[in-house]
Design a protein around this motif. Structure first.
Motif, mmCIF file in Angstrom:
data_model
loop_
_atom_site.group_PDB
_atom_site.id
_atom_site.type_symbol
_atom_site.label_atom_id
_atom_site.label_comp_id
_atom_site.label_asym_id
_atom_site.label_seq_id
_atom_site.Cartn_x
_atom_site.Cartn_y
_atom_site.Cartn_z
ATOM 1 N N SER A 153 0.825 -1.204 0.000
ATOM 2 C CA SER A 153 0.000 0.000 0.000
ATOM 3 C C SER A 153 0.860 1.256 0.000
ATOM 4 O O SER A 153 0.610 2.200 -0.761
ATOM 5 C CB SER A 153 -0.930 -0.008 1.224
ATOM 6 N N ASP A 154 1.887 1.272 0.841
ATOM 7 C CA ASP A 154 2.742 2.456 0.920
ATOM 8 C C ASP A 154 3.523 2.666 -0.362
ATOM 9 O O ASP A 154 3.680 3.797 -0.846
ATOM 10 C CB ASP A 154 3.691 2.320 2.114
ATOM 11 N N LEU A 155 4.037 1.576 -0.948
ATOM 12 C CA LEU A 155 4.763 1.699 -2.212
ATOM 13 C C LEU A 155 3.866 2.266 -3.307
ATOM 14 O O LEU A 155 4.294 3.107 -4.115
ATOM 15 C CB LEU A 155 5.319 0.345 -2.634
ATOM 16 N N CYS A 156 2.616 1.806 -3.342
ATOM 17 C CA CYS A 156 1.693 2.295 -4.361
ATOM 18 C C CYS A 156 1.420 3.786 -4.182
ATOM 19 O O CYS A 156 1.312 4.528 -5.168
ATOM 20 C CB CYS A 156 0.383 1.509 -4.303
ATOM 21 N N ALA A 219 -6.278 -0.390 4.346
ATOM 22 C CA ALA A 219 -5.314 0.401 3.569
ATOM 23 C C ALA A 219 -5.837 0.734 2.176
ATOM 24 O O ALA A 219 -6.642 0.001 1.597
ATOM 25 C CB ALA A 219 -3.998 -0.372 3.451
ATOM 26 N N PRO A 220 -5.349 1.838 1.606
ATOM 27 C CA PRO A 220 -5.647 2.149 0.198
ATOM 28 C C PRO A 220 -4.701 1.374 -0.719
ATOM 29 O O PRO A 220 -3.536 1.156 -0.389
ATOM 30 C CB PRO A 220 -5.384 3.654 0.118
ATOM 31 N N PHE A 221 -5.211 0.978 -1.892
ATOM 32 C CA PHE A 221 -4.397 0.230 -2.847
ATOM 33 C C PHE A 221 -4.595 0.765 -4.269
ATOM 34 O O PHE A 221 -4.761 -0.001 -5.213
ATOM 35 C CB PHE A 221 -4.751 -1.265 -2.790
ATOM 36 N N LYS A 222 -4.523 2.073 -4.406
ATOM 37 C CA LYS A 222 -4.696 2.688 -5.713
ATOM 38 C C LYS A 222 -3.567 2.261 -6.653
ATOM 39 O O LYS A 222 -2.395 2.345 -6.307
ATOM 40 C CB LYS A 222 -4.729 4.204 -5.592
ATOM 41 N N ASN A 223 -3.935 1.790 -7.833
ATOM 42 C CA ASN A 223 -2.972 1.376 -8.865
ATOM 43 C C ASN A 223 -2.046 0.257 -8.403
ATOM 44 O O ASN A 223 -0.885 0.178 -8.822
ATOM 45 C CB ASN A 223 -2.147 2.575 -9.339
#
Length: 299
Positions: A153-156, A219-223
């Motif tokens: 999540s953080d990498l994205c 968590a957010p998982f955009k892209n």
């Protein structure tokens, strides 16, 4: 009556190991027990085995011949135990059969180093690897599976997405809202549910259990890239897997997931001894092959 290996394994884990985990008195004793048990897992030979530092974190690196990419593997152990040594057998098997160079961070453990120390260590290694590799896979099991998804999540969010991610029996919700913690308390072959609250206290201490760095369910998982998940219907973390899939799919992430029947938590550790473990890993290898084939097309 014909007993399958799965039945024998479940019986042994439930009658011996689950009871042992329920009464082992201290974190230090639990760590020593895990390290001793891990020595019995079948290992892959012929790998180059090194100790290196990446992103300021000590890591173990296992390299097969003809590696086509890198795997950052985050070990399980409920954030209080486990190490590259306890998981080098499983990671080495994946390295050899998926043709990946595997990095196992020796991330800091609780209670000496509470949240977010483990997350910060794993993220530091992931960012260092992402900056030099376009063929990076991130994977892990149990707490390491939760770390995998939190780091993803953080990498994205920072446009540093890896090629793909996978998790075995991931622990994704430290707020404990999953029903399977109760409904599967008896069917889980290895994890004693009464100790999970103690473990959470060791790790989080006063931190918010819904912080997405601890509970990637929120968590957010955009892209995000494709994600591969496996868990068993009989384990107490089954709802962590089910709801994680729903969260990822709601965010338009390509998810390949399978719920297996009546298998112990992270049964993949029993590869080369348990048919279902070998079948589960074969599914992972097929998923990884598809990701690298897609990468070659875009290069």
């Amino acid at each position: 009556m014909l007993f399958r290996r799965r039945d024998v394994l479940n019986f042994w884990l439930r009658t011996v190991e689950k009871r042992k985990l329920a009464w082992l008195p201290t974190v230090q004793v639990q760590r020593q027990n895990f390290e001793l048990q891990a020595m019995g897992f079948p290992r892959e030979w012929g790998l180059k085995d090194e100790t290196i530092e990446i992103g300021g974190v000590a890591c173990r690196k296992l390299t097969p011949k003809g590696a086509r990419g890198e795997l950052l593997y985050l070990h399980g152990g409920a954030y209080i135990m486990g190490s590259p040594s306890t998981h080098c057998a499983l990671a080495g098997t994946i390295a050899a059969r998926a043709k990946l160079q595997v990095i196992l961070p020796d991330y800091r453990l609780a209670p000496e180093h509470p949240f977010p120390a483990a997350f910060n260590d794993c993220l530091s290694v992931a960012k260092a690897l992402s900056s030099v590799s376009d063929g990076l896979i991130i994977g892990g099991d149990s707490a390491g599976g939760g770390l995998t998804l939190a780091v993803l999540s953080d990498l994205c969010r920072h446009d540093m997405s890896p090629l793909a991610a996978f998790a075995f029996s991931p622990w994704t919700d430290l707020s404990f809202t999953g029903r399977s913690l109760t409904t599967n308390a008896q069917t889980d072959a290895i994890l004693p549910v009464e100790r999970i609250y103690e473990v959470r206290k060791h790790y989080l201490q006063s931190a918010d259990p819904t912080d997405h760095r601890a509970s990637p369910l929120f968590a957010p998982f955009k892209n995000a890239p494709p994600v591969f998940l496996q868990w068993s219907d009989s384990e107490i973390l089954a709802d962590d897997g089910r709801r994680m899939v729903a969260s990822l799919q709601a965010q338009n992430v390509d998810v390949e997931a399978k719920e297996w029947h009546d298998l112990p938590h992270v049964w993949q550790l029993f590869h080369d001894r348990l048919n279902e473990a070998d079948e589960a890993l074969a599914d992972l290898y097929a998923f990884l092959d598809a990701q690298f084939e897609a990468l070659e097309i875009t290069r």
